[in-house]
Write an enzyme that holds these catalytic residues in place. Structure first.
Site, PDB file in Angstrom:
ATOM      1  N   TYR A 136       0.861  -1.182   0.000  1.00 24.84           N
ATOM      2  CA  TYR A 136       0.000   0.000   0.000  1.00 24.84           C
ATOM      3  C   TYR A 136       0.895   1.229   0.000  1.00 24.84           C
ATOM      4  CZ  TYR A 136      -4.059   2.818   1.629  1.00 24.84           C
ATOM      5  OH  TYR A 136      -5.082   3.729   1.771  1.00 24.84           O
ATOM      6  N   LYS A 164      -1.486  -1.467  -4.008  1.00 23.83           N
ATOM      7  CA  LYS A 164      -2.576  -0.488  -3.990  1.00 23.83           C
ATOM      8  C   LYS A 164      -1.923   0.874  -4.135  1.00 23.83           C
ATOM      9  CE  LYS A 164      -6.302   1.610  -1.342  1.00 23.83           C
ATOM     10  NZ  LYS A 164      -6.998   1.732  -0.037  1.00 23.83           N
TER      11      LYS A 164
END
Length: 294
Positions: A136, A164
């Site tokens: 992330y 992500k």
């Protein structure tokens, strides 16, 4: 390549009761609603899930409850990121026991580790569990960018399979896409179609809490070859995306305000966040009605 966690993932809010307790029944109902309306993956305890305010035991209970609700109809990705490598590894193992299919691991925040320490952190977490990792990258919150060169090196780890992307660096995303097999998920809803069009795997969306079917239709239209329709659908969602994500309030606050107006589970936010005022909720509901009526 088949996306490892599906294409249409919702960064689900964590429902709380009026007293502030974890609402597992509400979480099950919301997860079932999302999966029934176009989401093939649920991300739990992420930024939108208010993870800094939930305990370790609450995180595990949430995974188990949502697993029961969606069974094998959707993947479950659990955010286990913390500023502490040891704690993150513990949460990773607990998420695996609770029934998660994958892990979302954010760059350690506050301490701002250099890139070599950041790489070592991610590798240690990947080695601590049998679950695949989605890294992330959200430097606006963590204070630390996961640099493209670091991602290129981490791509050689078999347990690190996805990213992500909330870096707002579209060039870097394409660079990593072109040189690795990492599955790239848009973490900013305004990029859902754009990243998908250059080879992204899909999205991890906050706005999917309230329009899961519409966002799914964007990717479905693109896959069907109707790129003009995909663009129109993405553009139609832009006012609501802006109101939820870029109007000065955290996405957890605005998403929960609109969920409440739609009579869907969400509940209150936990301090230090504060609920949206009635005017904000009314404005979000009006934008939602405009979108679904066109």
């Amino acid at each position: 390549m088949t996306p490892p966690f599906g294409r249409t993932l919702c960064a689900m809010v964590t429902p709380f009761s009026d007293s502030g307790a974890l609402d597992l029944d509400g979480a099950q109902r919301l997860a079932a609603h999302l999966v029934g309306n176009g989401c093939d993956g649920i991300v739990l305890s992420g930024t939108t899930g208010e993870s800094p305010t939930t305990t370790d035991s609450e995180k595990s209970a949430l995974i188990a409850a949502v697993r029961e609700a969606v069974a094998d109809r959707a993947s479950i990705v659990a955010d286990v990121g913390t500023p502490d490598t040891r704690h993150t590894a513990e949460l990773a193992r607990e998420a695996e026991k609770a029934g998660a299919d994958g892990l979302l691991v954010v760059a350690p925040y506050y301490s701002r580790p250099p890139q070599d320490a950041l790489e070592a952190h991610f590798r240690e977490i990947a080695d601590s569990t049998g679950l695949p990792l989605m890294l992330y990258d959200i430097p606006a919150r963590t204070g630390t960018r996961v640099e493209p060169e670091t991602l290129l090196r981490l791509a050689d780890h078999p347990g690190i399979v996805a990213v992500k992307d909330c870096s707002n660096d579209f060039l870097a995303a394409q660079k990593v896409l072109a040189r690795t097999d990492l599955a790239y998920y848009a973490g900013c809803d305004e990029h859902n179609l754009a990243l998908y069009a250059v080879g992204g795997a899909g999205y991890v969306s906050t706005v999917a809490n309230v329009i899961p079917d519409h966002l799914r239709a964007v990717l479905d239209a693109f896959d069907a070859g109707d790129t003009s329709r995909a663009a129109r659908l993405q553009q139609r969602a832009t006012p609501l995306i802006e109101a939820i994500m870029s109007a000065g309030l955290p996405g957890a606050v605005t998403a929960k305000a609109l969920l409440g107006a739609l009579h869907l589970p969400g509940g209150r936010v936990r301090a230090p966040l504060r609920p949206a005022d009635p005017g904000t909720a009314d404005g979000l509901l009006a934008l939602h009605r405009d979108l679904i009526s066109t």
